[in-house]
Write a protein that holds these residues in place. Structure first.
Motif, mmCIF file in Angstrom:
data_model
loop_
_atom_site.group_PDB
_atom_site.id
_atom_site.type_symbol
_atom_site.label_atom_id
_atom_site.label_comp_id
_atom_site.label_asym_id
_atom_site.label_seq_id
_atom_site.Cartn_x
_atom_site.Cartn_y
_atom_site.Cartn_z
ATOM 1 N N TYR A 34 0.571 -1.115 0.108
ATOM 2 C CA TYR A 34 -0.086 -0.096 0.024
ATOM 3 C C TYR A 34 0.817 1.536 -0.059
ATOM 4 O O TYR A 34 0.548 2.222 -0.643
ATOM 5 N N VAL A 38 0.778 4.077 -2.853
ATOM 6 C CA VAL A 38 0.628 5.799 -2.453
ATOM 7 C C VAL A 38 1.675 6.753 -2.566
ATOM 8 O O VAL A 38 1.959 7.739 -3.257
ATOM 9 N N LEU A 92 -11.314 -3.564 6.331
ATOM 10 C CA LEU A 92 -10.222 -2.585 6.261
ATOM 11 C C LEU A 92 -8.814 -3.080 6.907
ATOM 12 O O LEU A 92 -8.689 -2.836 8.075
ATOM 13 N N LEU A 94 -5.813 -2.212 6.847
ATOM 14 C CA LEU A 94 -5.088 -1.407 7.312
ATOM 15 C C LEU A 94 -5.092 -1.235 8.784
ATOM 16 O O LEU A 94 -4.444 -0.757 9.530
ATOM 17 N N ALA A 136 -0.011 3.375 8.508
ATOM 18 C CA ALA A 136 -1.144 3.155 7.881
ATOM 19 C C ALA A 136 -2.066 4.485 7.723
ATOM 20 O O ALA A 136 -2.195 5.049 6.510
ATOM 21 N N GLY A 137 -1.945 5.151 8.739
ATOM 22 C CA GLY A 137 -3.058 6.458 8.752
ATOM 23 C C GLY A 137 -2.481 7.708 8.108
ATOM 24 O O GLY A 137 -2.945 8.085 7.491
ATOM 25 N N THR A 140 -2.723 6.790 4.455
ATOM 26 C CA THR A 140 -4.245 7.177 3.992
ATOM 27 C C THR A 140 -4.525 8.542 3.908
ATOM 28 O O THR A 140 -5.122 9.164 2.827
ATOM 29 N N LYS A 143 -2.932 10.439 0.922
ATOM 30 C CA LYS A 143 -3.368 9.907 -0.294
ATOM 31 C C LYS A 143 -4.716 10.890 -0.422
ATOM 32 O O LYS A 143 -4.778 11.345 -1.691
ATOM 33 N N TRP A 181 -12.704 12.257 4.013
ATOM 34 C CA TRP A 181 -12.159 11.062 4.653
ATOM 35 C C TRP A 181 -10.806 11.456 5.267
ATOM 36 O O TRP A 181 -10.775 10.588 6.169
ATOM 37 N N ILE A 185 -10.628 9.696 9.219
ATOM 38 C CA ILE A 185 -9.539 9.062 9.623
ATOM 39 C C ILE A 185 -8.941 9.780 10.869
ATOM 40 O O ILE A 185 -8.290 8.894 11.743
#
Length: 227
Positions: A34, A38, A92, A94, A136-137, A140, A143, A181, A185
Motif C-alpha cells: 500500500y 501511495v 479495512l 490497514l 497506515a493512517g 491514507t 493519499k 475522508w 481518519i
C-alpha cells in the motif's frame, strides 16, 4: 428452527495460534504494498501492478483465514457480530494492528499473575500497534489530502507529523485534514490513540499495584519480599 451447529474450539484455537505469525507477516506485506501504491508514483508501472497484485493476494489470505475461523467456530452469522473487530479488520486491512486489543484482554484476565513479561508484552504490542497504525493512517490521509484545495498536508512528512500529533492527542493544529475522508481518519486515530494510551498506562499501573500488594503480603507474613 435450526439446531445449533457445534463448533470446534480446540481446532479453532490451534488454527489461530498457527496462523497468527503468518498473518502478521502478511499484514506487513499489505502495508508495504500500500505504501508503494501511495508513495512510489514515479516508479515503473510494472512494480505498481505487482504491489497491487500482492495487496489483493494478502487481502485474500485474510479473507480465507476469516472464513476458516467462521466455519470452525460453528457460530455461522453470529461469528460476524461476536468477532466484530475481526470483521472490521477484514473490511479495512490497514486496521489489522488493532487486533492487539485481544492480547490486552487476555492479559487482563490473568490478574493473579503479576509477571512483568505479560504486562511488558502488552506495552510492546501497544507500541508496535501505534507505529503500524500511525504509518497506515499517515499513508491514507496523505493519499486523500495531497491534492485537495486548501490542504495543509502536502507531503508525507506533513502526514506523519500530523499522525503523531493525533495519536498522542496533542493536536497542535499546524496541519489538519480538510477532506471528509481525512477527517474521518482523524476521528478514528484519535479514538485509537486514547485506547492505546489507556492500554499502556493501565497495564503498567496494574503491574505496579500487583507487585506492591505482593510485597506487602510477604512483609506481613514475615517473609522477605522477592526481588
Amino acid at each position: 428452527m435450526d439446531a445449533p451447529v457445534p463448533g470446534h474450539p480446540n481446532r479453532l484455537r490451534r488454527w489461530e495460534q498457527r496462523m497468527e505469525a503468518p498473518l502478521f507477516a502478511a499484514s506487513l506485506l499489505f502495508l508495504l504494498c500500500y505504501a508503494v501504491h501511495v508513495l512510489a508514483r514515479g516508479i515503473d508501472p510494472l512494480w505498481r501492478d505487482i504491489a497491487l497484485i500482492l495487496t489483493l493476494v494478502t487481502w485474500l489470505a485474510f479473507a480465507v483465514d476469516y472464513a476458516v475461523r467462521l466455519v470452525l467456530s460453528g457460530q455461522r452469522l453470529r461469528f460476524v457480530t461476536s468477532h466484530w473487530l475481526d470483521t472490521v479488520v477484514l473490511a479495512l486491512p490497514l486496521l489489522r494492528p488493532l487486533r492487539m486489543v485481544k492480547v490486552y484482554s487476555a492479559v487482563q484476565e490473568r490478574r493473579d499473575e503479576p509477571r512483568l513479561s505479560l504486562h511488558a508484552r502488552v506495552m510492546t504490542y501497544a507500541g508496535l500497534t501505534s507505529a503500524l497504525l500511525g504509518f497506515a493512517g499517515a499513508l491514507t490521509v496523505y493519499k486523500f489530502e495531497r491534492t485537495a484545495p486548501g490542504a495543509t498536508i502536502r507531503t508525507f512528512g506533513d502526514a506523519a507529523w500530523w499522525t503523531c500529533e493525533t495519536l498522542t492527542t496533542v493536536g497542535y493544529g499546524d496541519v489538519a485534514p480538510v477532506t471528509f475522508w481525512g477527517r474521518a481518519i482523524a476521528a478514528g486515530l484519535m479514538g485509537c490513540g486514547l485506547a492505546l494510551l489507556g492500554a499502556v498506562t493501565g497495564s503498567f499501573s496494574s503491574w505496579l499495584l500487583q507487585v506492591f500488594t505482593r510485597e506487602d503480603e510477604e512483609e506481613e507474613t514475615g517473609r522477605p519480599p522477592k526481588s
